[in-house]
Design a protein around this motif. Structure first.
Motif, PDB file in Angstrom:
ATOM      1  N   LEU A   1     -20.779  39.660  25.420  1.00  0.00           N
ATOM      2  CA  LEU A   1     -20.850  40.774  25.891  1.00  0.00           C
ATOM      3  C   LEU A   1     -21.711  40.948  27.250  1.00  0.00           C
ATOM      4  O   LEU A   1     -21.391  41.233  28.424  1.00  0.00           O
ATOM      5  CB  LEU A   1     -21.333  41.913  24.975  1.00  0.00           C
ATOM      6  CG  LEU A   1     -20.799  42.016  23.688  1.00  0.00           C
ATOM      7  CD1 LEU A   1     -21.293  43.095  22.860  1.00  0.00           C
ATOM      8  CD2 LEU A   1     -19.469  42.422  23.925  1.00  0.00           C
ATOM      9  N   TYR A   2     -22.740  40.264  27.191  1.00  0.00           N
ATOM     10  CA  TYR A   2     -23.709  39.987  28.427  1.00  0.00           C
ATOM     11  C   TYR A   2     -23.592  38.670  28.860  1.00  0.00           C
ATOM     12  O   TYR A   2     -23.362  37.519  28.003  1.00  0.00           O
ATOM     13  CB  TYR A   2     -25.029  40.351  27.890  1.00  0.00           C
ATOM     14  CG  TYR A   2     -26.187  39.799  28.996  1.00  0.00           C
ATOM     15  CD1 TYR A   2     -26.202  40.516  30.321  1.00  0.00           C
ATOM     16  CD2 TYR A   2     -26.953  38.556  29.045  1.00  0.00           C
ATOM     17  CE1 TYR A   2     -26.929  40.138  31.451  1.00  0.00           C
ATOM     18  CE2 TYR A   2     -27.839  38.166  29.913  1.00  0.00           C
ATOM     19  CZ  TYR A   2     -27.970  39.013  31.071  1.00  0.00           C
ATOM     20  OH  TYR A   2     -28.770  38.588  31.965  1.00  0.00           O
ATOM     21  N   THR A   3     -23.093  38.468  30.141  1.00  0.00           N
ATOM     22  CA  THR A   3     -22.623  37.128  30.654  1.00  0.00           C
ATOM     23  C   THR A   3     -23.764  36.793  31.538  1.00  0.00           C
ATOM     24  O   THR A   3     -23.650  35.452  31.957  1.00  0.00           O
ATOM     25  CB  THR A   3     -21.268  37.436  31.288  1.00  0.00           C
ATOM     26  OG1 THR A   3     -21.399  38.191  32.522  1.00  0.00           O
ATOM     27  CG2 THR A   3     -20.093  37.734  30.394  1.00  0.00           C
ATOM     28  N   GLY A   4     -24.645  37.517  32.186  1.00  0.00           N
ATOM     29  CA  GLY A   4     -25.528  37.052  33.252  1.00  0.00           C
ATOM     30  C   GLY A   4     -24.941  37.043  34.646  1.00  0.00           C
ATOM     31  O   GLY A   4     -25.320  36.533  35.355  1.00  0.00           O
ATOM     32  N   ASN A   5     -23.647  37.634  34.782  1.00  0.00           N
ATOM     33  CA  ASN A   5     -23.087  37.567  36.297  1.00  0.00           C
ATOM     34  C   ASN A   5     -23.531  38.247  36.940  1.00  0.00           C
ATOM     35  O   ASN A   5     -23.060  38.558  38.319  1.00  0.00           O
ATOM     36  CB  ASN A   5     -21.393  37.643  36.137  1.00  0.00           C
ATOM     37  CG  ASN A   5     -21.054  38.767  35.455  1.00  0.00           C
ATOM     38  OD1 ASN A   5     -21.685  40.005  35.329  1.00  0.00           O
ATOM     39  ND2 ASN A   5     -19.807  38.809  35.048  1.00  0.00           N
ATOM     40  N   ARG A   6     -24.338  39.519  36.850  1.00  0.00           N
ATOM     41  CA  ARG A   6     -24.952  40.563  37.582  1.00  0.00           C
ATOM     42  C   ARG A   6     -24.081  41.489  37.857  1.00  0.00           C
ATOM     43  O   ARG A   6     -24.508  42.517  38.865  1.00  0.00           O
ATOM     44  CB  ARG A   6     -25.790  39.759  38.716  1.00  0.00           C
ATOM     45  CG  ARG A   6     -26.746  38.905  38.410  1.00  0.00           C
ATOM     46  CD  ARG A   6     -27.660  38.101  39.385  1.00  0.00           C
ATOM     47  NE  ARG A   6     -26.602  37.516  40.272  1.00  0.00           N
ATOM     48  CZ  ARG A   6     -26.384  36.185  39.911  1.00  0.00           C
ATOM     49  NH1 ARG A   6     -26.331  35.526  38.946  1.00  0.00           N
ATOM     50  NH2 ARG A   6     -25.264  35.569  40.910  1.00  0.00           N
ATOM     51  N   ARG A   7     -22.996  41.552  37.486  1.00  0.00           N
ATOM     52  CA  ARG A   7     -22.115  42.639  37.841  1.00  0.00           C
ATOM     53  C   ARG A   7     -21.713  43.575  36.749  1.00  0.00           C
ATOM     54  O   ARG A   7     -21.485  43.159  35.745  1.00  0.00           O
ATOM     55  CB  ARG A   7     -20.626  42.096  38.235  1.00  0.00           C
ATOM     56  CG  ARG A   7     -20.732  41.205  39.590  1.00  0.00           C
ATOM     57  CD  ARG A   7     -19.182  40.920  39.955  1.00  0.00           C
ATOM     58  NE  ARG A   7     -18.431  39.929  38.887  1.00  0.00           N
ATOM     59  CZ  ARG A   7     -18.536  38.740  38.923  1.00  0.00           C
ATOM     60  NH1 ARG A   7     -19.343  37.988  39.950  1.00  0.00           N
ATOM     61  NH2 ARG A   7     -17.827  37.779  38.027  1.00  0.00           N
ATOM     62  N   THR A   8     -21.959  45.023  37.067  1.00  0.00           N
ATOM     63  CA  THR A   8     -21.530  45.838  35.800  1.00  0.00           C
ATOM     64  C   THR A   8     -20.317  45.975  35.493  1.00  0.00           C
ATOM     65  O   THR A   8     -19.506  45.995  36.085  1.00  0.00           O
ATOM     66  CB  THR A   8     -22.165  47.380  36.551  1.00  0.00           C
ATOM     67  OG1 THR A   8     -23.615  47.206  36.848  1.00  0.00           O
ATOM     68  CG2 THR A   8     -22.222  48.355  35.423  1.00  0.00           C
ATOM     69  N   HIS A   9     -20.353  46.103  34.090  1.00  0.00           N
ATOM     70  CA  HIS A   9     -18.938  46.169  33.533  1.00  0.00           C
ATOM     71  C   HIS A   9     -18.982  46.960  32.121  1.00  0.00           C
ATOM     72  O   HIS A   9     -20.350  47.411  31.684  1.00  0.00           O
ATOM     73  CB  HIS A   9     -18.348  44.766  33.208  1.00  0.00           C
ATOM     74  CG  HIS A   9     -19.204  43.906  32.412  1.00  0.00           C
ATOM     75  ND1 HIS A   9     -19.398  43.946  30.885  1.00  0.00           N
ATOM     76  CD2 HIS A   9     -19.967  42.956  32.853  1.00  0.00           C
ATOM     77  CE1 HIS A   9     -20.285  43.139  30.735  1.00  0.00           C
ATOM     78  NE2 HIS A   9     -20.462  42.324  31.691  1.00  0.00           N
ATOM     79  N   ASP A  10     -18.022  47.438  31.476  1.00  0.00           N
ATOM     80  CA  ASP A  10     -18.160  48.263  30.128  1.00  0.00           C
ATOM     81  C   ASP A  10     -17.757  47.117  29.086  1.00  0.00           C
ATOM     82  O   ASP A  10     -17.391  47.611  27.811  1.00  0.00           O
ATOM     83  CB  ASP A  10     -16.889  49.148  30.313  1.00  0.00           C
ATOM     84  CG  ASP A  10     -15.694  48.705  30.519  1.00  0.00           C
ATOM     85  OD1 ASP A  10     -15.601  47.477  30.663  1.00  0.00           O
ATOM     86  OD2 ASP A  10     -14.701  49.489  30.602  1.00  0.00           O
ATOM     87  N   GLY A  11     -18.422  45.630  29.088  1.00  0.00           N
ATOM     88  CA  GLY A  11     -18.087  45.094  28.055  1.00  0.00           C
ATOM     89  C   GLY A  11     -18.791  45.535  26.670  1.00  0.00           C
ATOM     90  O   GLY A  11     -18.500  45.198  25.670  1.00  0.00           O
ATOM     91  N   ILE A  12     -19.876  46.368  26.693  1.00  0.00           N
ATOM     92  CA  ILE A  12     -20.720  46.687  25.623  1.00  0.00           C
ATOM     93  C   ILE A  12     -19.807  47.881  24.709  1.00  0.00           C
ATOM     94  O   ILE A  12     -20.159  47.779  23.596  1.00  0.00           O
ATOM     95  CB  ILE A  12     -21.798  47.674  26.106  1.00  0.00           C
ATOM     96  CG1 ILE A  12     -22.844  48.019  24.982  1.00  0.00           C
ATOM     97  CG2 ILE A  12     -21.549  48.929  26.797  1.00  0.00           C
ATOM     98  CD1 ILE A  12     -23.343  46.515  24.547  1.00  0.00           C
ATOM     99  N   ASP A  13     -18.623  48.197  25.398  1.00  0.00           N
ATOM    100  CA  ASP A  13     -17.668  48.979  24.766  1.00  0.00           C
ATOM    101  C   ASP A  13     -16.991  47.967  23.525  1.00  0.00           C
ATOM    102  O   ASP A  13     -16.204  48.606  22.627  1.00  0.00           O
ATOM    103  CB  ASP A  13     -16.560  49.749  25.271  1.00  0.00           C
ATOM    104  CG  ASP A  13     -17.404  50.884  26.095  1.00  0.00           C
ATOM    105  OD1 ASP A  13     -18.341  51.295  25.764  1.00  0.00           O
ATOM    106  OD2 ASP A  13     -16.835  51.307  27.423  1.00  0.00           O
ATOM    107  N   ARG A  14     -16.962  46.629  23.874  1.00  0.00           N
ATOM    108  CA  ARG A  14     -16.423  45.779  22.771  1.00  0.00           C
ATOM    109  C   ARG A  14     -17.236  45.423  21.569  1.00  0.00           C
ATOM    110  O   ARG A  14     -16.948  44.666  20.656  1.00  0.00           O
ATOM    111  CB  ARG A  14     -15.857  44.617  23.382  1.00  0.00           C
ATOM    112  CG  ARG A  14     -14.833  44.846  24.425  1.00  0.00           C
ATOM    113  CD  ARG A  14     -14.278  43.483  24.813  1.00  0.00           C
ATOM    114  NE  ARG A  14     -15.338  42.660  25.945  1.00  0.00           N
ATOM    115  CZ  ARG A  14     -15.791  41.630  25.569  1.00  0.00           C
ATOM    116  NH1 ARG A  14     -15.782  40.985  24.479  1.00  0.00           N
ATOM    117  NH2 ARG A  14     -16.819  41.031  26.535  1.00  0.00           N
ATOM    118  N   LEU A  15     -18.460  46.008  21.646  1.00  0.00           N
ATOM    119  CA  LEU A  15     -19.559  45.717  20.522  1.00  0.00           C
ATOM    120  C   LEU A  15     -19.091  46.339  19.159  1.00  0.00           C
ATOM    121  O   LEU A  15     -18.514  47.457  19.152  1.00  0.00           O
ATOM    122  CB  LEU A  15     -20.615  46.246  20.897  1.00  0.00           C
ATOM    123  CG  LEU A  15     -22.030  45.907  19.838  1.00  0.00           C
ATOM    124  CD1 LEU A  15     -22.524  44.539  19.847  1.00  0.00           C
ATOM    125  CD2 LEU A  15     -23.188  47.109  20.310  1.00  0.00           C
TER     126      LEU A  15
END
Length: 210
Positions: free
Chosen positions: A6-20
């Protein structure tokens, strides 16, 4: 990059947290109604967008997210321990980081909430004071108390300098993290099922006890 991150460290904001996915049964807590996630950045955009986490840090952050567990970050000064919190909040769009600086005098209640009885007493003595004034206006949740509210997305709580705390605080914190709830006695004595209080971000309507 593994798909489960979910957290990739790429420093770009995204909505990956919704896949939690839903939490494990032993980390599922009751609470509601669900509060909207606060808007705004992490509170330190410059550091959040320039920080480069190690692969190990990325893996550990994701493990903490999936397991709903706190993450203890250690290391020498200046290695980015605090910045990691802002980087996670920035990338996953989790709103402002809730910062709780710790000293040797800090208690668990300092992080949960503050109650101002003197201001309430003064207000009650005014001639125009309403008879049914809500006690919630004299209560402000701290960073820890705010983080435990049922937001739609998780909040990032930075407990800073925990090594400087009183010997009892770490154990008290672990108890709160395990229970996932706390009581505000000043609210528990009320008959109303909910109260509007100030949070570390601003006003919030929440059930009591939070």
């Amino acid at each position: 990059m593994p798909d489960w991150l979910l957290y990739t460290g790429n420093r770009r904001t995204h909505d990956g947290i919704d896949r939690l996915p839903p939490p494990p049964p032993w980390r599922a807590f009751d609470g509601g109604p669900v509060l909207p996630s606060p808007e705004g950045g992490s509170g330190n955009t410059h550091h959040a967008t320039t920080y480069r986490p190690s692969d190990d840090a990325v893996q550990q952050v994701n493990a903490a997210l999936y397991l709903r567990r706190p993450l203890l970050v250690t290391g020498p000064p200046g290695t980015g321990k605090s910045t990691l919190a802002y980087a996670v909040a920035h990338e996953l769009g989790l709103g402002p980081v809730l910062h709780w600086p710790i000293t040797s005098r800090t208690t668990l209640r300092d992080g949960l909430y503050q109650y101002d009885p003197l201001t309430r007493l003064y207000a009650a003595g005014r001639e125009d004071a309403p008879s049914d004034e809500d006690i919630g206006r004299y209560i402000r949740l701290g960073p820890l108390g705010t983080a435990l509210l049922p937001y739609r997305r998780p909040r990032v709580l930075l407990v800073d300098e925990i090594d400087k705390s009183d010997i009892d605080l770490p154990n008290d914190l672990l108890t709160i993290f395990e229970k996932g709830e706390y009581e505000v006695p000043e609210l528990s004595r009320r008959a109303a099922p909910s109260a509007e209080v100030m949070t570390a971000d601003g006003p919030s309507s929440s059930p009591h006890p939070p």
